[in-house]
Design a protein around this motif. Structure first.
Motif, mmCIF file in Angstrom:
data_model
loop_
_atom_site.group_PDB
_atom_site.id
_atom_site.type_symbol
_atom_site.label_atom_id
_atom_site.label_comp_id
_atom_site.label_asym_id
_atom_site.label_seq_id
_atom_site.Cartn_x
_atom_site.Cartn_y
_atom_site.Cartn_z
ATOM 1 N N GLY A 1 0.824 -1.212 0.000
ATOM 2 C CA GLY A 1 0.000 0.000 0.000
ATOM 3 C C GLY A 1 0.854 1.256 0.000
ATOM 4 O O GLY A 1 0.561 2.235 -0.698
ATOM 5 N N ALA A 2 1.936 1.234 0.797
ATOM 6 C CA ALA A 2 2.827 2.385 0.826
ATOM 7 C C ALA A 2 3.496 2.593 -0.519
ATOM 8 O O ALA A 2 3.676 3.729 -0.994
ATOM 9 C CB ALA A 2 3.886 2.192 1.921
ATOM 10 N N SER A 3 3.844 1.484 -1.179
ATOM 11 C CA SER A 3 4.457 1.586 -2.504
ATOM 12 C C SER A 3 3.473 2.158 -3.515
ATOM 13 O O SER A 3 3.843 2.968 -4.373
ATOM 14 C CB SER A 3 4.939 0.201 -2.965
ATOM 15 N N ALA A 4 2.216 1.722 -3.409
ATOM 16 C CA ALA A 4 1.206 2.245 -4.342
ATOM 17 C C ALA A 4 1.014 3.741 -4.157
ATOM 18 O O ALA A 4 0.860 4.489 -5.134
ATOM 19 C CB ALA A 4 -0.113 1.500 -4.128
ATOM 20 N N ARG A 5 1.032 4.196 -2.895
ATOM 21 C CA ARG A 5 0.897 5.631 -2.651
ATOM 22 C C ARG A 5 2.103 6.406 -3.192
ATOM 23 O O ARG A 5 1.973 7.523 -3.709
ATOM 24 C CB ARG A 5 0.712 5.881 -1.153
ATOM 25 N N ALA A 6 3.290 5.793 -3.075
ATOM 26 C CA ALA A 6 4.490 6.444 -3.603
ATOM 27 C C ALA A 6 4.424 6.564 -5.120
ATOM 28 O O ALA A 6 4.801 7.586 -5.702
ATOM 29 C CB ALA A 6 5.738 5.658 -3.185
ATOM 30 N N VAL A 7 3.907 5.512 -5.769
ATOM 31 C CA VAL A 7 3.765 5.569 -7.233
ATOM 32 C C VAL A 7 2.753 6.646 -7.623
ATOM 33 O O VAL A 7 2.959 7.404 -8.584
ATOM 34 C CB VAL A 7 3.350 4.189 -7.785
ATOM 35 N N ALA A 8 1.648 6.746 -6.865
ATOM 36 C CA ALA A 8 0.640 7.778 -7.165
ATOM 37 C C ALA A 8 1.237 9.177 -6.991
ATOM 38 O O ALA A 8 0.960 10.104 -7.773
ATOM 39 C CB ALA A 8 -0.574 7.594 -6.262
ATOM 40 N N ARG A 9 2.087 9.336 -5.963
ATOM 41 C CA ARG A 9 2.716 10.639 -5.741
ATOM 42 C C ARG A 9 3.680 10.970 -6.882
ATOM 43 O O ARG A 9 3.782 12.120 -7.315
ATOM 44 C CB ARG A 9 3.451 10.629 -4.407
ATOM 45 N N MET A 10 4.405 9.961 -7.371
ATOM 46 C CA MET A 10 5.295 10.180 -8.520
ATOM 47 C C MET A 10 4.497 10.679 -9.729
ATOM 48 O O MET A 10 4.943 11.561 -10.458
ATOM 49 C CB MET A 10 6.030 8.879 -8.856
ATOM 50 N N GLU A 11 3.331 10.122 -9.938
ATOM 51 C CA GLU A 11 2.489 10.558 -11.047
ATOM 52 C C GLU A 11 2.053 12.003 -10.866
ATOM 53 O O GLU A 11 2.057 12.800 -11.816
ATOM 54 C CB GLU A 11 1.269 9.643 -11.153
ATOM 55 N N GLU A 12 1.693 12.362 -9.616
ATOM 56 C CA GLU A 12 1.292 13.743 -9.345
ATOM 57 C C GLU A 12 2.459 14.702 -9.599
ATOM 58 O O GLU A 12 2.295 15.768 -10.215
ATOM 59 C CB GLU A 12 0.823 13.876 -7.886
ATOM 60 N N LEU A 13 3.645 14.341 -9.090
ATOM 61 C CA LEU A 13 4.824 15.181 -9.314
ATOM 62 C C LEU A 13 5.117 15.333 -10.798
ATOM 63 O O LEU A 13 5.455 16.424 -11.271
ATOM 64 C CB LEU A 13 6.040 14.574 -8.597
ATOM 65 N N LEU A 14 4.994 14.254 -11.531
ATOM 66 C CA LEU A 14 5.267 14.305 -12.973
ATOM 67 C C LEU A 14 4.306 15.247 -13.671
ATOM 68 O O LEU A 14 4.718 16.063 -14.523
ATOM 69 C CB LEU A 14 5.156 12.894 -13.556
#
Length: 473
Positions: free
Chosen positions: A307-320
């Motif tokens: 779950g933490a990894s999924a949130r990190a991936v979602a944050r990467m998408e937001e930053l991008l």
């Protein structure tokens, strides 16, 4: 000459003491502006003229040591322009002709003296005031020419049909590489130096100016075979009382450095856009792959680390997404048009996950803007209110009493010490924030020529005021 005040000093020369006394009393009685100095001979009168600050000379014709005309010639050698009135006993045509040839200002025949005081006082005042006005105008013209001579811009004035050059300063030769004498001979010959691709545009601007419309036009000029510069000319038509265009005035300046900077900026933005597109493509693939594998793994395993990894991936998408927005839009705006603020805000709301947050539009107005970029700013302001509050908030949008509008919420607000920093790239008061949302807002507002400031709402929440926006309430 007493140009610093309204007083007039008259020198009256006559060999008849009684006439002197009567005329002095009469002139000073007629006008409190006048002080009359007297002499009884041409020689003494010339000495007094040299020593005193005299505004006008009044002289008899027949005197023991010479005629009034001889006295006039001596005065003219000292001051060619001082008003000189011949007050003669006779209307002899030969005397009058001789006086006119010597440069007399006026020739008055003595009659009943008491009846001529008013006439003489009026004539003297008229001639003195006229000379003072001419001298003031001359000094003003000299100062303007001095200023024009040192100006970097070419200052010019043409007739309303461009067929006569009325004035131009020396800067024209430096800007166009053309002798001013050529322009006096052929007023439109400067067009020969304009780049062939720009001549039609310049001619059209000239025609519109002659029709009464102020103009601003940018164009290239070939100063030589190897030197091409960018110039900007601005023109304002001058009308007479009947509304006819009599003159065209304006200036021309060198904008080569500005044009070069604009081109460099355009090239840089193009390169940045290409780089952003490449990076987006290269990053999105591994992000999508990671997101897909994480989704599959979470279907098979219930693990908090996934779950933490999924949130990190979602944050990467937001930053991008935010980085791409900064890179592609920069500090420029597209075409502007009047739009309804409420319409833009509602469109922005449709692109934002509002969750339990609500939107209230207090009032609306029409704003001259780039609608796409204003909607982008509104989206980021809405996201900022939602992301920076753990509980549901109400976002209110409305207009300011002066030109502008605001977004505010009833959430936790922004500490006073952080209200300026929130617009910096990467600055965020929460861990999950990208720190680019309000920076994008600031860029968009600045690109429109507006200002944005963070403050507090009446409910102690965050409030963002955008000022300088032209609104029509």
């Amino acid at each position: 000459m007493n140009e610093g005040n309204d007083d007039i000093t008259v020198l009256y020369v006559d060999d008849e003491p009684d006439l002197l006394e009567l005329l002095v009393i009469g002139l000073e009685r007629e006008s409190d502006r006048m002080t009359v100095l007297t002499e009884t001979s041409a020689a003494d009168g010339l000495d007094r003229f040299r020593d005193a600050d005299v505004d006008c000379v009044l002289s008899d014709y027949a005197m023991p040591d010479g005629t009034g005309v001889e006295f006039l010639r001596s005065v003219r050698e000292i001051d060619p322009d001082v008003p000189f009135v011949m007050f003669a006993e006779t209307g002899d045509e030969r005397v009058a002709s001789e006086a006119i040839s010597a440069g007399v200002t006026d020739y008055v025949i003595e009659e009943a003296i008491g009846g001529q005081h008013e006439l003489l006082a009026r004539k003297i005042a008229t001639y003195v005031d006229r000379r003072r006005a001419e001298r003031r105008a001359q000094r003003t013209n000299e100062r303007l020419r001095e200023l024009a001579g040192v100006a970097n811009d070419a200052l010019w004035m043409f007739s309303g049909d461009w067929e006569e050059l009325l004035f131009i300063n020396e800067a024209h030769e430096r800007l166009f590489g053309q002798p001013i004498e050529e322009l006096h001979t052929a007023p439109d010959s400067f067009l020969d130096r304009v780049h062939p691709d720009d001549v039609d545009r310049v001619r059209q601007a000239m025609e519109r100016a002659s029709a009464g419309d102020s103009q601003s036009v940018e164009y290239r000029v070939r100063k030589s075979d190897s030197v091409v510069v960018w110039l900007e000319s601005q023109c304002v038509p001058i009308r007479d009382d009947e509304g006819t265009i009599r003159r065209l005035t304006g200036f021309t300046r060198d904008i080569t450095d500005r044009k070069r900077h604009e081109q460099e900026l355009a090239n840089r933005n193009e390169q940045l856009d290409g780089f952003a597109s490449t990076v987006a493509h290269d990053l999105r693939n591994p992000i999508n792959i990671a997101d897909g594998h994480l989704a599959l793994a979470r279907e098979e395993f219930d693990n908090e680390h996934l779950g933490a990894s999924a949130r990190a991936v979602a944050r990467m998408e937001e930053l991008l997404e935010d980085l791409l927005s900064l890179a592609r839009t920069g500090d420029e705006i597209g075409d502007t048009r009047p739009v309804d603020l409420a319409e833009v805000v509602r469109a922005a709301k449709d692109n934002v996950a509002m969750a339990e947050a609500t939107l209230a539009i207090e009032d609306t107005t029409t704003i001259e803007c780039d609608p796409t970029r204003l909607k982008e700013a509104a989206e980021n302001l809405l996201r900022n209110a939602i992301e920076h509050n753990e509980t549901s908030v109400e976002v209110t949008v409305g207009t300011l009493s002066d030109e502008g509008f605001f977004f505010e919420d009833d959430g936790v607000g922004i500490p006073v010490t952080e209200r300026e920093a929130v617009f910096e790239n990467g600055y965020s008061t929460i861990e999950k924030g990208t720190g680019f949302g309000l920076s994008i807002v600031d860029q968009i507002v600045t690109a429109h020529g507006w200002d944005v400031a963070a403050t507090a709402s009446d409910a102690d929440g965050a409030r963002f005021e955008v000022t300088g926006a032209a609104v029509d309430q």
